[in-house]
Design an enzyme around this catalytic site. Structure first.
Site, PDB file in Angstrom:
ATOM      1  N   GLU A 122       0.849  -1.190   0.000  1.00 11.94           N
ATOM      2  CA  GLU A 122       0.000   0.000   0.000  1.00 11.94           C
ATOM      3  C   GLU A 122       0.888   1.244   0.000  1.00 11.94           C
ATOM      4  OE1 GLU A 122      -3.700   1.843   2.664  1.00 11.94           O
ATOM      5  OE2 GLU A 122      -2.253   0.473   3.597  1.00 11.94           O
ATOM      6  N   LYS A 188      -9.547   2.741  -2.518  1.00 10.18           N
ATOM      7  CA  LYS A 188      -9.775   2.116  -1.212  1.00 10.18           C
ATOM      8  C   LYS A 188     -11.111   2.577  -0.632  1.00 10.18           C
ATOM      9  CE  LYS A 188      -7.447   1.606   3.300  1.00 10.18           C
ATOM     10  NZ  LYS A 188      -6.254   2.044   4.073  1.00 10.18           N
ATOM     11  N   CYS A 222      -5.562  -2.984   2.261  1.00  7.37           N
ATOM     12  CA  CYS A 222      -5.332  -2.962   3.706  1.00  7.37           C
ATOM     13  C   CYS A 222      -6.614  -3.075   4.537  1.00  7.37           C
ATOM     14  CB  CYS A 222      -4.538  -1.713   4.078  1.00  7.37           C
ATOM     15  SG  CYS A 222      -3.805  -1.793   5.731  1.00  7.37           S
TER      16      CYS A 222
END
Length: 243
Positions: A122, A188, A222
């Site tokens: 990430e 994300k 994540c």
């Protein structure tokens, strides 16, 4: 059948009809072409036997072959190699991180054909940072060009997230870059509030499910993994691998 094929019952003969939807939703001609090009396995698309081109979603295998040939074909088809890259990052130094990752990839992969998918961390050009105003780059920026170079060099998809600025907003954006230079993007969805990520970046709204070399893959970034509803395997957009 253990490799994911849907085999039709065959009472006799030298041929086996098989459904391939576990691997691809493409038409049978496109799938047969991909299988021959990428895996070295030749099949016959069943639509070739219909005068009107009807596509039942089946391909035909001929097993009037030596056993060693059949075993070699079976060994090629289900394999999918993922290369995970973990490394120390240079804080807020895009060029240094790209150079270090290129060196690490070169040391691990001598050339094309050794992996199918390369996964980077990430925010791999900066580290996990909230300094988007100073550090974010355009989506069509130098990191995308670098990813295109790596994907072409190793004949593999390469993916990882970077800070991106677009239309006055900032995103923690995963880039999914193919060897031909085309790419997809996923922003994300679940931002890490404990670090204030939601105060800097805009959340994404769309899932991404990519088909690559017979596998359907849904990438996450994540904190997304903490929310199982977001990664539910849906009938309308199924995946084989949650990344």
């Amino acid at each position: 059948a253990g490799a994911g094929w849907q085999l039709l019952a065959v009472p006799g003969g030298y041929f086996q009809l098989a459904g391939y939807q576990h691997y691809s939703q493409a038409g049978d001609v496109a799938f047969a072409t991909e299988l021959a090009r990428d895996w070295g396995v030749a099949v016959v698309p069943v639509s070739a036997f219909y005068h009107d081109g009807y596509d039942p979603g089946l391909v035909r295998f001929c097993f009037a072959k030596e056993l060693v040939t059949l075993e070699a074909a079976a060994a090629r088809m289900p394999d999918f190699t993922v290369s995970l890259v973990q490394t120390d990052l240079h804080w807020h130094d895009h060029a240094a991180n790209r150079a270090a990752l290129a060196e690490q990839l070169a040391a691990a992969l001598a050339g094309p054909g050794l992996t199918d998918l390369i996964v980077l961390p990430e925010m791999f050009t900066t580290g996990f940072s909230m300094a988007a105003v100073a550090q974010a780059e355009p989506g069509e920026g130098p990191t995308l060009n670098w990813l295109r170079e790596q994907a072409a060099r190793y004949d593999a998809v390469i993916t990882g997230s970077v800070m991106v600025t677009e239309a006055g907003r900032y995103y923690n954006r995963l880039l999914w870059v193919r060897p031909d230079g085309s790419y997809s993007a996923y922003d994300k969805r679940h931002l890490f509030r404990m670090a204030g990520e939601h105060q800097v970046y805009s959340a994404g709204a769309e899932r991404l499910v990519e088909e690559w070399r017979g596998w359907r893959i849904q990438p996450l970034v994540c904190y997304d993994l903490r929310f199982p509803v977001w990664s539910r395997n849906l009938a309308e957009a199924p995946y084989d691998l949650l990344l």
